[in-house]
Design an enzyme around this catalytic site. Sequence first.
Site, PDB file in Angstrom:
ATOM      1  N   LYS A  18       0.894  -1.166   0.000  1.00 43.89           N
ATOM      2  CA  LYS A  18       0.000   0.000   0.000  1.00 43.89           C
ATOM      3  C   LYS A  18       0.929   1.211   0.000  1.00 43.89           C
ATOM      4  O   LYS A  18       1.687   1.435   0.943  1.00 43.89           O
ATOM      5  CB  LYS A  18      -0.892  -0.097   1.226  1.00 43.89           C
ATOM      6  N   GLY A  69       4.997   3.821  10.859  1.00 43.27           N
ATOM      7  CA  GLY A  69       4.258   5.080  10.800  1.00 43.27           C
ATOM      8  C   GLY A  69       3.820   5.515  12.178  1.00 43.27           C
ATOM      9  O   GLY A  69       4.522   5.276  13.170  1.00 43.27           O
ATOM     10  N   GLU A 101       5.970  -0.687  13.356  1.00 40.24           N
ATOM     11  CA  GLU A 101       6.983   0.108  14.058  1.00 40.24           C
ATOM     12  C   GLU A 101       6.372   1.485  14.208  1.00 40.24           C
ATOM     13  O   GLU A 101       6.009   2.117  13.223  1.00 40.24           O
ATOM     14  CB  GLU A 101       8.250   0.145  13.196  1.00 40.24           C
ATOM     15  N   CYS A 124      12.566   7.669  13.382  1.00 42.73           N
ATOM     16  CA  CYS A 124      11.964   7.094  14.584  1.00 42.73           C
ATOM     17  C   CYS A 124      13.042   6.810  15.630  1.00 42.73           C
ATOM     18  O   CYS A 124      12.725   6.555  16.783  1.00 42.73           O
ATOM     19  CB  CYS A 124      11.209   5.832  14.234  1.00 42.73           C
TER      20      CYS A 124
HETATM   21  N1  LIG Z   1       7.854   6.371  14.400  1.00 45.80           N
HETATM   22  C1  LIG Z   1       8.050   6.453  13.109  1.00 45.80           C
HETATM   23  O1  LIG Z   1       8.901   5.813  12.539  1.00 45.80           O
HETATM   24  C2  LIG Z   1       7.194   7.348  12.306  1.00 45.80           C
HETATM   25  C3  LIG Z   1       6.198   8.088  12.902  1.00 45.80           C
HETATM   26  N2  LIG Z   1       5.409   8.878  12.160  1.00 45.80           N
HETATM   27  C4  LIG Z   1       4.339   9.637  12.844  1.00 45.80           C
HETATM   28  O2  LIG Z   1       3.150   9.561  12.060  1.00 45.80           O
HETATM   29  C5  LIG Z   1       2.636  10.853  11.796  1.00 45.80           C
HETATM   30  C6  LIG Z   1       1.933  10.818  10.455  1.00 45.80           C
HETATM   31  O3  LIG Z   1       2.825  10.323   9.494  1.00 45.80           O
HETATM   32  P1  LIG Z   1       2.438   9.236   8.424  1.00 45.80           P
HETATM   33  O4  LIG Z   1       3.675   8.767   7.818  1.00 45.80           O
HETATM   34  O5  LIG Z   1       1.428   9.756   7.490  1.00 45.80           O
HETATM   35  O6  LIG Z   1       1.868   8.006   9.262  1.00 45.80           O
HETATM   36  P2  LIG Z   1       0.459   7.341   9.300  1.00 45.80           P
HETATM   37  O7  LIG Z   1       0.514   6.304  10.350  1.00 45.80           O
HETATM   38  O8  LIG Z   1      -0.627   8.333   9.418  1.00 45.80           O
HETATM   39  O9  LIG Z   1       0.284   6.633   7.863  1.00 45.80           O
HETATM   40  C7  LIG Z   1       1.133   5.564   7.455  1.00 45.80           C
HETATM   41  C8  LIG Z   1       0.384   4.695   6.444  1.00 45.80           C
HETATM   42  O10 LIG Z   1      -0.680   4.001   7.083  1.00 45.80           O
HETATM   43  C9  LIG Z   1      -1.928   4.312   6.475  1.00 45.80           C
HETATM   44  N3  LIG Z   1      -2.896   4.430   7.563  1.00 45.80           N
HETATM   45  C10 LIG Z   1      -2.858   5.321   8.582  1.00 45.80           C
HETATM   46  N4  LIG Z   1      -3.888   5.121   9.415  1.00 45.80           N
HETATM   47  C11 LIG Z   1      -4.575   4.065   8.927  1.00 45.80           C
HETATM   48  C12 LIG Z   1      -5.750   3.380   9.345  1.00 45.80           C
HETATM   49  N5  LIG Z   1      -6.437   3.761  10.422  1.00 45.80           N
HETATM   50  N6  LIG Z   1      -6.179   2.349   8.614  1.00 45.80           N
HETATM   51  C13 LIG Z   1      -5.509   1.965   7.481  1.00 45.80           C
HETATM   52  N7  LIG Z   1      -4.413   2.578   7.037  1.00 45.80           N
HETATM   53  C14 LIG Z   1      -3.946   3.618   7.739  1.00 45.80           C
HETATM   54  C15 LIG Z   1      -1.698   5.612   5.735  1.00 45.80           C
HETATM   55  O11 LIG Z   1      -2.571   5.760   4.636  1.00 45.80           O
HETATM   56  C16 LIG Z   1      -0.264   5.465   5.311  1.00 45.80           C
HETATM   57  O12 LIG Z   1      -0.199   4.686   4.146  1.00 45.80           O
HETATM   58  C17 LIG Z   1       3.851  11.746  11.910  1.00 45.80           C
HETATM   59  O13 LIG Z   1       3.535  13.072  12.219  1.00 45.80           O
HETATM   60  C18 LIG Z   1       4.625  11.082  13.002  1.00 45.80           C
HETATM   61  O14 LIG Z   1       4.142  11.509  14.248  1.00 45.80           O
HETATM   62  C19 LIG Z   1       5.587   8.949  10.802  1.00 45.80           C
HETATM   63  C20 LIG Z   1       6.569   8.249  10.159  1.00 45.80           C
HETATM   64  C21 LIG Z   1       7.466   7.380  10.874  1.00 45.80           C
HETATM   65  O1  LIG Z   2      17.598   5.565  11.777  1.00 50.13           O
HETATM   66  C1  LIG Z   2      17.407   4.879  10.773  1.00 50.13           C
HETATM   67  O2  LIG Z   2      18.275   4.630   9.960  1.00 50.13           O
HETATM   68  C2  LIG Z   2      16.057   4.269  10.533  1.00 50.13           C
HETATM   69  C3  LIG Z   2      15.012   5.021  11.238  1.00 50.13           C
HETATM   70  C4  LIG Z   2      13.688   4.428  11.058  1.00 50.13           C
HETATM   71  O3  LIG Z   2      13.516   3.236  11.057  1.00 50.13           O
HETATM   72  C5  LIG Z   2      12.547   5.302  10.904  1.00 50.13           C
HETATM   73  O4  LIG Z   2      12.712   6.502  11.072  1.00 50.13           O
HETATM   74  O5  LIG Z   2      11.452   4.792  10.585  1.00 50.13           O
END
Ligand SMILES: NC(=O)C1=CN([C@@H]2O[C@H](COP(=O)(O)OP(=O)(O)OC[C@H]3O[C@@H](n4cnc5c(N)ncnc54)[C@H](O)[C@@H]3O)[C@@H](O)[C@H]2O)C=CC1
Ligand SMILES: O=C(O)CCC(=O)C(=O)O
Length: 527
Positions: A184, A241, A265, A302
Amino acid sequence: MRITGENLIGAASRRGEGETFRAVEAATGNSLEPAFAAATPADVDRACALAAEAFDPYRETALEDRARFLEAVAEAILALGDELIVRCMAESGLPRARLEGERGRTVGQLKMFAGVVRDGGFLEARVDPAQPERKPLPRPDLRLRQIAVGPVAVFGASNFPLAFSVAGGDTASALAAGCPVVAKAHPAHPGTSELVGRAVQAAVKQCGLPEGVFSLLLDAGIPVGQALVADPRIAAVGFTGSRRGGVALMQAAAARPVPIPVYAEMSSINPVVLLPAALEARGRDIGRAFAGSLTLGSGQFCTNPGLILAVEGPGLDGFLDAASAALAEIQAATMLTPGIHRAYCAGVAALEANPAVTTLARGLAGGTNQGQAALFSTTAQAFLADHTLAEEVFGAASLVVRCPDLATIRAVLERLEGQLTAALHLDEADHDAARALMPVLERRVGRILVNGFGTGVEVGHAMVHGGPYPATSDGRTTSVGSLAIHRFLRPVSYQDLPEALLPAALRTGNPLKLWRREDGKVVVPGA
Ligand SMILES: NC(=O)C1=CN([C@@H]2O[C@H](COP(=O)(O)OP(=O)(O)OC[C@H]3O[C@@H](n4cnc5c(N)ncnc54)[C@H](O)[C@@H]3O)[C@@H](O)[C@H]2O)C=CC1
Ligand SMILES: O=C(O)CCC(=O)C(=O)O
């Protein structure tokens, strides 16, 4: 290669009939061509049907053929050339050098999994030969191998549009295990996703594999992801995400008539503990290095160091002076999406407005969609009293918790939720203090590192990029490194099967020359 905005369903390209959306240029907020159209329920159904059809033949491909396929995917991604990098820069706002490095990591990851497949050790073949004369009961012939779990749904991450996206670690490990993938695309980089998706699709064809081994679905919202996780033919989910998104998918997966595992994650603040001798000896140097790690990729990792724990004193003051001075000169940087930028600004504003929090430094202010770095401090007492202070602010913001003593640092660590990483800055004189923290760190995090920061995960065999909830949904595994393959495998035992019915990995004489456990002893072919 022209980006068409189509879904890739097996070997076909099909314009969706769902909602139309466009990618946004992160630096300007302008829409990019072309228009993408979300997949329909019928598209999800077709992709899952093809994946299910491909599953049995694909999981039994010869190890060498599967390894060559992973290498063909890597080559096809490289063959996209600069077009991939240019599109990815526009959609993500990430700079060229970072994306070229990330492409190298993506390709390297696919090749590492090719090596894992060729080696065959992941099958964990075991043979316990029959003991017909055993008393009081004879022992049956028992053989075990790991098999692939089934088609896997992979959600691309916004912050690593190559290495954690369509052909990133989740896809590479699932394909290596023998699982077809229905990806997706993340709505923030649909063009990048299509280019990479077409590279995977081409590799499937080139290698003569069933078309259902890979599909790519588009959606600007959540319905396609929800339908995918609910589809009975999907056997596992990989996701990177937000916590909200990850938890929603866990709930959807658990609510199915047949629940499936979700490897999500999610959020992590990655505590960094500055121990006294290290702080005293080189607090200023650590402060400068910290500012670099915090602002890498506009803080959108992350593994970002979001929490600093240290005992009050001149060493900590030196660290804070140097970190603040370095941060004050750091340019604001474009964030991945307007939504992520808004969430970052809201998180920073909440910290600024918290009476128990002091703003120590801000980076240089920026323009459209640019995140301005921020460093805050609070007391251990305030931190322990307010759980919102332990929430991830995704971006270049970090909170320093001033502690009166080492016991308080330990108490703060005990109160944290599960984390991906913890870093200790230490000198030899700090070893006893560090040793005392190890049990709590082991319970709380997936990776403990010394005199560094967690950003920049090494892709290798001994890497754990995981951790207890909510860092991930399942702390028993990792999303980076060769161990990630085990998320998509399950063991099957074969009791008293005639030789002709046994899979090659378990036949007498070890025809695949695998590392096997025979009657409990490890057998290394050629050793
Ligand atoms: N800890 C980490 O590695 C990360 C954390 N984030 C956090 O997420 C926030 C939003 O960023 P996004 O990348 O857009 O993450 P997101 O979690 O909102 O979306 C990631 C993916 O999951 C899908 N998705 C989200 N909620 C869903 C649901 N309820 N049902 C089905 N599919 C769903 C979205 O369409 C997208 O393809 C950021 O502001 C940040 O706080 C974002 C990227 C990495
Ligand atoms: O620090 C990295 O190289 C990977 C970080 C990671 O997994 C993320 O931000 O989702």
